[in-house]
Scaffold this motif. Structure first.
Motif, PDB file in Angstrom:
ATOM      1  N   ALA A 446       0.912  -1.048   0.113  1.00 12.29           N
ATOM      2  CA  ALA A 446       0.016  -0.097   0.097  1.00 12.29           C
ATOM      3  C   ALA A 446       0.845   1.248  -0.054  1.00 12.29           C
ATOM      4  O   ALA A 446       2.046   1.154   0.423  1.00 12.29           O
ATOM      5  CB  ALA A 446      -0.918   0.067   1.063  1.00 12.29           C
ATOM      6  N   ALA A 447       0.274   2.411  -0.374  1.00  7.34           N
ATOM      7  CA  ALA A 447       1.108   3.533  -0.415  1.00  7.34           C
ATOM      8  C   ALA A 447       1.498   3.937   1.088  1.00  7.34           C
ATOM      9  O   ALA A 447       0.501   4.022   2.001  1.00  7.34           O
ATOM     10  CB  ALA A 447       0.325   4.726  -1.073  1.00  7.34           C
ATOM     11  N   SER A 448       2.675   4.463   1.174  1.00  9.38           N
ATOM     12  CA  SER A 448       3.224   4.746   2.584  1.00  9.38           C
ATOM     13  C   SER A 448       2.569   6.321   2.968  1.00  9.38           C
ATOM     14  O   SER A 448       2.614   7.232   1.905  1.00  9.38           O
ATOM     15  CB  SER A 448       4.566   4.875   2.534  1.00  9.38           C
ATOM     16  N   ARG A 449       2.375   6.542   4.090  1.00  4.65           N
ATOM     17  CA  ARG A 449       1.769   7.831   4.480  1.00  4.65           C
ATOM     18  C   ARG A 449       3.026   8.496   5.343  1.00  4.65           C
ATOM     19  O   ARG A 449       3.690   7.774   6.233  1.00  4.65           O
ATOM     20  CB  ARG A 449       0.648   7.701   5.341  1.00  4.65           C
ATOM     21  N   GLY A 450       3.059   9.856   4.873  1.00  4.32           N
ATOM     22  CA  GLY A 450       4.030  10.632   5.568  1.00  4.32           C
ATOM     23  C   GLY A 450       5.552  10.347   5.266  1.00  4.32           C
ATOM     24  O   GLY A 450       6.491  10.980   5.809  1.00  4.32           O
ATOM     25  N   SER A 451       5.998   9.579   4.275  1.00  7.03           N
ATOM     26  CA  SER A 451       7.138   9.446   3.668  1.00  7.03           C
ATOM     27  C   SER A 451       7.207   9.032   2.399  1.00  7.03           C
ATOM     28  O   SER A 451       6.615   7.999   2.288  1.00  7.03           O
ATOM     29  CB  SER A 451       8.016   8.531   4.960  1.00  7.03           C
ATOM     30  N   THR A 452       7.991   9.436   1.774  1.00  7.46           N
ATOM     31  CA  THR A 452       8.218   8.903   0.177  1.00  7.46           C
ATOM     32  C   THR A 452       9.680   8.158   0.131  1.00  7.46           C
ATOM     33  O   THR A 452      10.061   7.654  -0.870  1.00  7.46           O
ATOM     34  CB  THR A 452       8.307   9.824  -0.779  1.00  7.46           C
ATOM     35  N   GLY A 453      10.360   7.907   1.129  1.00  5.90           N
ATOM     36  CA  GLY A 453      11.854   7.269   1.199  1.00  5.90           C
ATOM     37  C   GLY A 453      11.460   5.760   0.960  1.00  5.90           C
ATOM     38  O   GLY A 453      10.642   5.195   1.184  1.00  5.90           O
ATOM     39  N   THR A 454      12.730   5.171   0.387  1.00 10.22           N
ATOM     40  CA  THR A 454      12.766   3.912  -0.129  1.00 10.22           C
ATOM     41  C   THR A 454      12.844   2.974   1.093  1.00 10.22           C
ATOM     42  O   THR A 454      12.900   1.768   1.198  1.00 10.22           O
ATOM     43  CB  THR A 454      13.789   3.507  -1.012  1.00 10.22           C
ATOM     44  N   PHE A 455      13.161   3.587   2.237  1.00  9.90           N
ATOM     45  CA  PHE A 455      13.456   2.792   3.639  1.00  9.90           C
ATOM     46  C   PHE A 455      11.860   2.470   4.290  1.00  9.90           C
ATOM     47  O   PHE A 455      11.919   1.779   5.178  1.00  9.90           O
ATOM     48  CB  PHE A 455      14.080   3.555   4.434  1.00  9.90           C
ATOM     49  N   ARG A 456      10.810   3.124   3.557  1.00 12.92           N
ATOM     50  CA  ARG A 456       9.462   2.707   4.472  1.00 12.92           C
ATOM     51  C   ARG A 456       8.639   1.973   3.434  1.00 12.92           C
ATOM     52  O   ARG A 456       8.547   2.084   2.167  1.00 12.92           O
ATOM     53  CB  ARG A 456       9.146   3.890   4.747  1.00 12.92           C
TER      54      ARG A 456
END
Length: 804
Positions: A446-456
């Motif tokens: 799912a789309a991560s909320r609050g961060s667009t980094g590849t670590f999340r």
């Protein structure tokens, strides 16, 4: 006269016979009646409708780690995808019979048709070999009367209609589920047997051609048990629909003749967790029920079931921040009892309690009521199976990984946020990606909320019982999740149909950390890319390949080989793209524009991902080569306008094209010598879609002025042709952007000699920075940037620049 003597007269035929306990599958009233009847009769053996291959699994039902709902899973050894389930809930009569037998030291055996025949029988059709009772939906013959059809779908409906009820569920609740176990404990079974006997006299087997064969096998098993334990010492728990057939006198030779020549497959069986949701009819279960959560409550509530249920509902609504007090519960109980009395029901049922909850606790709204139905009436209870249950090696490895990573399977969907910089979260991510490669869709990205980094990463997790079948099916690839995912990835690479499929597989191998599979995938990718001359295919394949490079830093994966293949693929795209963009129709031009966008994003990522001293030249060379390709696309007249406009915009965004030059190119395209349709296509490519073109026009007065001047000069007969294209372009902007553009056009653009300074001739904008207004935002900027107080004065000038 004792209950046992009365049973001798009413239930057993003269001369003795087995105790036939006809039930409705997953009925709490039937379950209580079965328990009371077994306590009264005390048989020496209990026979239960179910596959006899599971007899060895019956003792596990007494394990302290076994928690229903659970199901017996049978699958073909050579074809694990061909499978069947036999579900049991805590309130299932069969489960109650099994537990009674185990607690009293009485043998329990399954007597239905063996799974080895059931699975083979269903080879040419979808198999759902779940227990069939009065609520089953047997497959009928092609030609049936309307009455036959009604009984085939729901025999209980016919009985309810005969009793003057229009709702079979409510009728069944009134006559069975709300009935106590006092008095004659055998009377319910006597009545049900008589009712089903009358139905079968009229309708036979209801059009279900499997029933005679199943019932023949059951009769043989009952005879064998009678011979072993005595005629009067056998109790049979089965669907009430089958009781008349089991009571019927048939010769052993006739029954064996029905079983002769049945197809067979080698089958394996185990226990697997089940869910209340899968017991519901909405889940496609033929012998299912509408309200497993409600039935579970009825079975488990020792007394005052309505009061306890409404208290449970109130607790759920309070958890959802609704104001529900004890007074609401009291009033809801009174209303449910009043409704039951008005409707002539012995006790409030689910209908009455639901109406009471809607009126009193939900204030007439069906929105919170739907939550009550989903969470309580149906429910998301997931059963548990002990580790000692038989399982394929892959399932055992998965179970160990789930426990080690503290990733418990749950029936209720939940979101899982993973920080890949943490080792435990990284291992969870690898497990979920490996399961995805194996087709075991426990988690969905799912789309991560609050961060667009590849670590999340964000996952939506939900365990469905069918996933146990997928695990068994994937067991052919290996005995551990890692080895199975590796073997599956290698096989998928060799059988991939397109280049994009292979690049996508390479990305998934990196996410799943399959170092042994990646070389095979890369070799296949290099071979396929060398033979594929279609620029569209190459452009589709490049983004996924380049995205994979981004995961090297977080996942500590060596992606050098991947970078070399990606760079080679990009070079082939650069060479083939300009000629591929020539002489395209409108649809093909739109498709190619999407490829150009994808390649542009991939080149940016590829340039960032390629590191090292030797690769530094590669990085700069890749970007320079791509910019030269965009320059070629922007200037060729044979290239469709939508692609030329997009190329200009991409160069402008990358700083490779001055704004004056972009304005010049737009002016040439929007000159009277250009066909309006081609000009509109150029505008769509330049400012269209959700790529920020609207913001560009808001802040660049010259470009907005050029578009405005061209649009007002389009001839009337051509305007109707370009209007749909322009409407599609500008309708994609945010409402605020469209509103600002409309206001700017209404006020009119600034003078052409303003040098492009935003604000020339437009109210609300100044030619120079207003330092006093900029100072007002400095405290907020310091807070956002986390600057220390002793650095405030030193950083004020920089912050002013940021504000500007």
């Amino acid at each position: 006269m004792t209950g046992h003597e009365e049973y001798q007269q009413q239930v057993r035929p003269s001369g003795g016979g087995p105790l036939l306990l006809g039930v409705r599958h997953h009925g709490p009233g039937s379950a209580r009646a079965v328990r009371a009847a077994l306590e009264a009769a005390r048989p020496r053996v209990v026979l239960i409708e179910g596959p006899p291959e599971a007899d060895a699994l019956i003792p596990l039902a007494a394990d302290e780690d076994m928690r229903p709902p659970v199901a017996l899973l049978a699958h073909a050894v050579d074809e694990p995808g061909r499978s069947a389930f036999w579900p049991f809930a805590e309130f299932s009569p069969e489960w109650v019979a099994i537990r009674w037998a185990l607690s009293h030291g009485v043998p329990a055996r399954f007597i239905d048709l063996p799974a080895t025949h059931t699975l083979a029988w269903g080879k040419e059709e979808a198999v759902t070999a779940e227990p069939e009772g009065p609520t089953a939906q047997p497959e009928g013959a092609a030609e049936e009367s309307a009455a036959d059809e009604a009984v085939r779908v729901d025999p209980l409906g016919a009985l309810a209609e005969a009793a003057g009820h229009d709702d079979p569920e409510r009728w069944w609740e009134d006559v069975v589920e709300h009935r106590g176990t006092g008095g004659d404990v055998f009377a319910p079974f006597t009545v049900l047997e008589e009712a089903m006997g009358a139905l079968r006299e009229v309708y036979g087997d209801g059009g279900h051609d499997r029933d005679p064969v199943r019932e023949a096998y059951m009769r043989l098993q009952v005879r064998a048990a009678q011979k072993e334990f005595g005629d009067d010492e056998v109790a049979v728990v089965c669907g009430a629909w089958h009781v008349p057939a089991l009571r019927e006198k048939r010769t052993m030779a006739a029954d064996r003749a029905l079983l002769k020549g049945l197809p067979k497959v080698k089958a394996d069986m185990t226990w697997v967790p089940w869910t209340h949701r899968r017991l519901a009819r909405a889940g496609g279960y033929g012998a299912g029920i509408d309200s497993p959560g409600w039935y579970g409550h009825l079975f488990g509530a020792p007394d005052r079931p309505v009061e306890r249920w409404l208290t449970k509902v109130a607790g759920l609504l309070r958890e959802e921040d609704r104001i529900v007090s004890s007074a609401h519960v009291i009033e809801a109980v009174r209303l449910a009892e009043t409704l039951a009395a008005m409707r002539g029901r012995p006790l409030p049922g689910l209908t009455e309690t639901t109406d009471a909850v809607r009126a009193v606790m939900c204030e007439g709204s069906d929105v919170p009521l739907s939550l009550v139905h989903d969470r309580l009436v149906v429910g998301d209870v997931l059963g548990e199976v002990p580790t000692s249950a038989p399982a394929v090696p892959l399932q055992r490895d998965l179970t160990r990984s789930q426990r080690r990573l503290r990733l418990k399977p749950e029936a209720l969907e939940r979101e899982l946020e993973l920080d890949l910089r943490k080792e435990n979260d990284a291992e969870r991510s690898r497990l979920l990606h490996r399961l995805g490669l194996l087709g075991i869709a426990w988690g969905e990205p799912a789309a991560s909320r609050g961060s667009t980094g590849t670590f999340r990463e964000t996952w939506r997790l939900r365990w469905e019982p069918e996933l146990s079948v997928r695990v068994a099916e994937a067991g052919v690839w290996g005995t551990t999740v890692l080895s199975a995912a590796t073997a599956k990835a290698e096989a998928d690479a060799l059988s991939a149909q397109s280049l994009a499929d292979i690049t996508g597989l390479a990305e998934r191998c990196l996410l799943a950390e399959l170092p042994d599979a990646l070389p095979v995938v890369m070799r296949v990718l290099a071979d396929r890319a060398a033979l594929d001359a279609d620029v569209g295919h190459l452009a589709q394949a490049l983004p996924a390949l380049v995205r994979s490079l981004r995961y090297g830093d977080v996942r500590a994966t060596d992606t050098r080989a991947l970078a070399e293949v990606a760079a080679g693929l990009a070079e082939r795209v650069f060479v083939g793209l300009p000629p591929a963009c020539a002489a395209l129709d409108a649809d093909a031009a739109q498709e190619m524009r999407r490829h150009v966008d994808a390649v542009h994003g991939a080149v940016g990522l590829l340039g960032d991902a390629v590191t090292g001293e030797r690769d530094g030249k590669m990085r700069g060379g890749i970007r320079a080569r791509w910019h030269s390709v965009l320059h070629v696309l922007s200037e060729r007249d044979t290239v469709p306008g939508v692609i030329r406009g997009r190329a200009v915009r991409l160069l402008l965004d990358d700083g490779e094209l001055a704004q004056d030059e972009a304005a010049r190119l737009m002016g040439l395209v929007l000159s009277p010598g250009t066909a309006p349709a081609d000009a509109a296509a150029w505008i769509e490519g330049f400012v269209g879609g959700g790529s920020g073109g609207g913001i560009l026009l808001v802040h660049d007065e010259r470009l907005l002025g050029l578009v405005d001047a061209w649009l007002t000069g389009v001839p009337g007969d051509a305007f109707t042709d370009v209007l749909p294209l322009l409407r599609r372009t500008f309708s994609a902007y945010e409402p605020g952007v469209r509103r600002t553009l409309g206001e700017l056009v209404r006020r009119g653009p600034g003078t052409a000699g303003s040098g492009g300074a935003v604000g020339s001739g437009i109210p609300g904008f100044a030619d120079e920075l207003d330092a006093e207004r900029a100072d007002a935002v400095l405290p907020v900027l310091r807070l956002l940037l986390g600057l220390e107080s002793d650095q405030e004065n030193a950083d004020d000038n920089n912050l002013v620049g940021v504000a500007g």
